[in-house]
Scaffold this motif. Structure first.
Motif, mmCIF file in Angstrom:
data_model
loop_
_atom_site.group_PDB
_atom_site.id
_atom_site.type_symbol
_atom_site.label_atom_id
_atom_site.label_comp_id
_atom_site.label_asym_id
_atom_site.label_seq_id
_atom_site.Cartn_x
_atom_site.Cartn_y
_atom_site.Cartn_z
ATOM 1 N N LEU A 361 0.840 -1.194 0.000
ATOM 2 C CA LEU A 361 0.000 0.000 0.000
ATOM 3 C C LEU A 361 0.874 1.241 0.000
ATOM 4 N N ALA A 362 0.435 2.262 -0.726
ATOM 5 C CA ALA A 362 1.145 3.545 -0.727
ATOM 6 C C ALA A 362 0.647 4.382 0.446
ATOM 7 N N LEU A 363 1.567 5.021 1.159
ATOM 8 C CA LEU A 363 1.214 5.832 2.319
ATOM 9 C C LEU A 363 1.677 7.263 2.089
ATOM 10 N N ASP A 364 0.716 8.199 2.092
ATOM 11 C CA ASP A 364 1.033 9.620 1.956
ATOM 12 C C ASP A 364 0.892 10.280 3.316
ATOM 13 N N LEU A 365 1.910 11.042 3.683
ATOM 14 C CA LEU A 365 1.907 11.744 4.967
ATOM 15 C C LEU A 365 2.103 13.232 4.695
ATOM 16 N N ARG A 366 1.055 14.035 4.912
ATOM 17 C CA ARG A 366 1.123 15.475 4.647
ATOM 18 C C ARG A 366 0.778 16.212 5.947
ATOM 19 N N LEU A 367 1.849 16.698 6.621
ATOM 20 C CA LEU A 367 1.662 17.376 7.898
ATOM 21 C C LEU A 367 1.813 18.878 7.706
ATOM 22 N N CYS A 368 0.948 19.611 8.379
ATOM 23 C CA CYS A 368 0.986 21.065 8.256
ATOM 24 C C CYS A 368 2.155 21.630 9.055
ATOM 25 N N GLY A 369 2.544 22.870 8.736
ATOM 26 C CA GLY A 369 3.649 23.506 9.447
ATOM 27 C C GLY A 369 3.195 24.360 10.611
ATOM 28 N N ASP A 370 1.908 24.472 10.806
ATOM 29 C CA ASP A 370 1.393 25.289 11.908
ATOM 30 C C ASP A 370 1.582 24.580 13.242
ATOM 31 N N GLY A 371 1.733 25.384 14.292
ATOM 32 C CA GLY A 371 1.817 24.806 15.623
ATOM 33 C C GLY A 371 0.491 24.173 16.022
ATOM 34 N N ALA A 372 0.560 22.951 16.486
ATOM 35 C CA ALA A 372 -0.662 22.231 16.862
ATOM 36 C C ALA A 372 -0.448 21.583 18.219
ATOM 37 N N VAL A 373 -0.435 22.410 19.269
ATOM 38 C CA VAL A 373 -0.226 21.924 20.632
ATOM 39 C C VAL A 373 -1.587 21.738 21.288
ATOM 40 N N ALA A 374 -1.820 20.566 21.833
ATOM 41 C CA ALA A 374 -3.103 20.262 22.475
ATOM 42 C C ALA A 374 -2.845 19.558 23.800
ATOM 43 N N LEU A 375 -3.798 19.705 24.700
ATOM 44 C CA LEU A 375 -3.709 19.027 25.993
ATOM 45 C C LEU A 375 -4.423 17.690 25.873
ATOM 46 N N ILE A 376 -3.672 16.634 25.587
ATOM 47 C CA ILE A 376 -4.258 15.310 25.378
ATOM 48 C C ILE A 376 -3.355 14.261 26.012
#
Length: 642
Positions: A361-376
């Motif tokens: 299977l082909a896997l595409d990973l596209r992550l944004c450059g914005d800060g994404a800090v969450a309390l999890i």
């Protein structure tokens, strides 16, 4: 005694009965209105009653022949018209009030007014004959008038059927007519020997009677039309109210039916959940019990003992994951949230994800450059991502594609159902697999629902995803079309700030350098034995108690204690969180460690508000050692001390 022609007697009786019917029907309108319209209907009822009495009098007088020409004085005739209207209005206003005394007073005034009207009308008669009235008949006429008036008011105050109202109108009408002819029976006519010419003036009796009759019937007709129109409006309003009541009843029945259906569905889901849990745990227990049984029977075989011990431990860890999935679905899993960079968590999982996806299977990973800090809870987030990838892999044939994309977006109010306005981290996991039907999509978050073959999945993966996302303040949506793949969209609230540094735990700690005097509060004897053994293996001294009361006794004593390790859920009136607060009060310097496999929402909130570390059951000795080691680290010593 005068003989009155039957035609005039019948006409006067008809007018009296029609007037009584109209007046009583109009008065019934009073109870259906308030304010201005209530007063208007009272005035209309009084006018109809007074006008019919007056008209009845002058029509009946057509049959009276004093043996001379008759005309009527206009001012006195008009006065005789106003009198019955006025006294009837007063009487009806009195009857509209509560209290028997108001009705009696109104009846007396109305009866007296009717009598006075009669004799004023007689006074308006212009003729050469001399008319006198016998006192006895005047009294009788007064009594009949009062009886008729009180009867009218009694009938007017009560709701009656059509036949009852018709009977009451007949009785009242004939009572009024009876009053008139009773009074007329007492009239004595005297003629002078010398003829006397009637003074010119007044209005002719026949002309007056015709005008009165026509006007009265016209007014009564208009009044009846108004009453019938108002009744139709009232009937329409009543039908509207009835229709609304029927609609409300139907909606209530529908709501009850839906509630019963939801209850049945919950019971069905609970049955599937119970059966699935029992099946999976029985499999795990078979491994654990079987392995321990063989080890106890053949303890001398070291290699077999090690192999079976590892199998039992692996089965127990699978049970731990299963209970974590159940608690996450039910939103009862006590999370351990920390400020985490969600894009970084996805990157850390990339090697594992690619291993799951394999080379077909082909896997595409596209992550944004914005800060994404969450309390999890990062562990639960990683489990969420793996669950979505595993489902995508199972649904996608060889040669297909799986895509992971992230972005940070600002949502308006109600832009996404269930989410408030604000900034959110959006995770999209999509595949080019077989897709799902609407029926399957409506059930994918149910526990133990799966379309996979037996042994390929527990049906708890997406339940865990749903529970964790909702517990973290987010939403999950799925879009799928049969034959066109599936896309899961996860939205989690983000916050300003930096991600927390991960806590580095030692891989294995055999014995700790610092020795602690530990007060262990655990009500389960087997768990207490295992935990005490772990603590002693790590070099700590242990005092065991079974409940909060025993722990408080030691805390209040002079016994040296360095650490309170307590289960959260314990029998009695005090749980572990409350015990920790009391311990911090009694011994401000004592360290506190809480542990539990299930705490509940109220305890979860207390744990979040407290500063004590939390150890989730079940745990290994190395995990316990790693957490105890934090008490001796300078950066965290002050933070986690009680």
């Amino acid at each position: 005694m005068h003989i009155h022609p039957p035609i005039f007697v019948a006409s006067s009786a008809l007018i009296a009965c029609l007037g009584s019917w109209t007046a009583l029907d109009l008065f019934r309108r009073v109870h259906a209105h308030t304010g201005f319209w209530r007063g208007a209907w009272l005035v209309a009822a009084a006018a109809a009653m007074g006008l019919s009495i007056w008209a009845m009098h002058f029509v009946a007088m057509l049959g009276f022949n004093p043996g001379a020409d008759v005309r009527y004085d206009v001012p006195l005739t008009l006065l005789s018209l106003l009198l019955p209207i006025a006294v009837t209005a007063f009487a009806f206003f009195s009857a509209a009030e509560r209290g028997r005394e108001h009705l009696i007073i109104g009846g007396l005034v109305m009866g007296a007014g009717i009598c006075i009207m009669h004799y004023v009308g007689m006074s308006a008669l212009i003729t050469s004959a001399t008319l006198t009235n016998e006192t006895l008949y005047v009294v009788l006429a007064f009594l009949v008038a009062v009886f008729a008036a009180i009867s009218a008011l009694l009938v007017a105050r009560r709701e009656r059927t059509f036949l009852q109202r018709a009977g009451a109108a007949l009785v009242l009408g004939f009572a009024i007519v009876g009053m008139h002819y009773t009074a007329m029976a007492g009239v004595r006519v005297t003629h002078t020997q010398t003829p006397v010419d009637v003074v010119p003036g007044g209005i002719d009796a026949i002309a007056l009677a015709m005008v009165v009759t026509a006007g009265t019937l016209f007014i009564l007709l208009l009044t009846l039309i108004a009453a019938l129109s108002d009744r139709r409006l009232e009937a329409a309003a009543a039908e509207k109210v009835a229709a609304e009541a029927r609609a409300a009843h139907a909606l209530a029945e529908k709501a009850d039916a839906q509630a019963a259906l939801l209850h049945a569905q919950r019971l069905e889901s609970l049955g599937r959940l119970t059966g699935g849990v029992a099946h999976d745990f029985n499999n795990l227990l078979t491994v654990v019990i079987g392995a321990l049984d063989i080890i106890l029977r053949q303890p001398e075989n070291h290699e077999r003992r090690k192999r079976l011990g590892e199998a039992a431990l692996a089965a127990a860890k699978r049970g731990e994951r299963l209970t974590a999935q159940l608690l996450a679905f039910a939103r009862r899993q006590p999370l351990q949230p920390v400020s985490s960079d969600l894009n970084e968590l996805v990157r850390e999982c990339e090697p594992l994800i690619r291993g799951v996806a394999h080379e077909k299977l082909a896997l595409d990973l596209r992550l944004c450059g914005d800060g994404a800090v969450a309390l999890i809870d990062p562990t639960q987030f990683e489990a969420l991502l793996l669950n979505l990838i595993v489902n995508a892999v199972d649904a996608t044939p060889a040669g297909g594609r799986i895509s992971i994309a992230t972005r940070v977006r600002a949502l308006e109010q109600d832009e996404v159902p269930g989410l408030a306005a604000g900034r959110y981290f959006q995770l999209d996991v999509s595949d080019t697999g077989q897709g799902m039907s609407q029926e399957v999509m409506s059930r994918i978050f149910e526990p133990f629902f799966t379309t996979k073959t037996a042994g390929k999945g527990t049906g708890l993966g997406l339940s865990q995803v749903y529970g964790f996302v909702r517990q973290s303040g987010g939403e999950v949506h799925v879009h799928s079309t049969p034959g066109s793949g599936t896309r899961f969209t996860i939205c989690l609230p983000v916050r300003e700030g930096q991600a927390a540094e991960p806590i580095r735990r030692p891989a294995a700690i055999r014995r700790q350098e610092h020795s602690l005097r530990v007060l262990l509060a655990e009500d389960d004897a087997s768990v207490a034995t295992i935990t005490e053994t772990m603590l002693r293996n790590l070099g700590h001294d242990v005092l065991r108690v079974e409940n909060a009361d025993q722990a408080l006794s030691l805390l209040r004593s002079a016994t040296t204690l360095d650490l309170l390790m307590s289960d959260v859920i314990m029998p009695g009136g005090m749980n572990g969180v409350e015990l920790a607060r009391e311990a911090a009060t009694l011994r401000p310097g004592i360290k506190v460690l809480l542990c539990s496999g299930y705490a509940g929402e109220s305890v979860d909130r207390a744990l979040a508000a407290g500063s004590w570390p939390f150890l989730r059951k079940p745990y290994l000795q190395d995990e316990l050692a790693a957490l105890l080691q934090r008490f001796f680290e300078p950066a965290t010593r002050q933070l986690i001390a009680g």
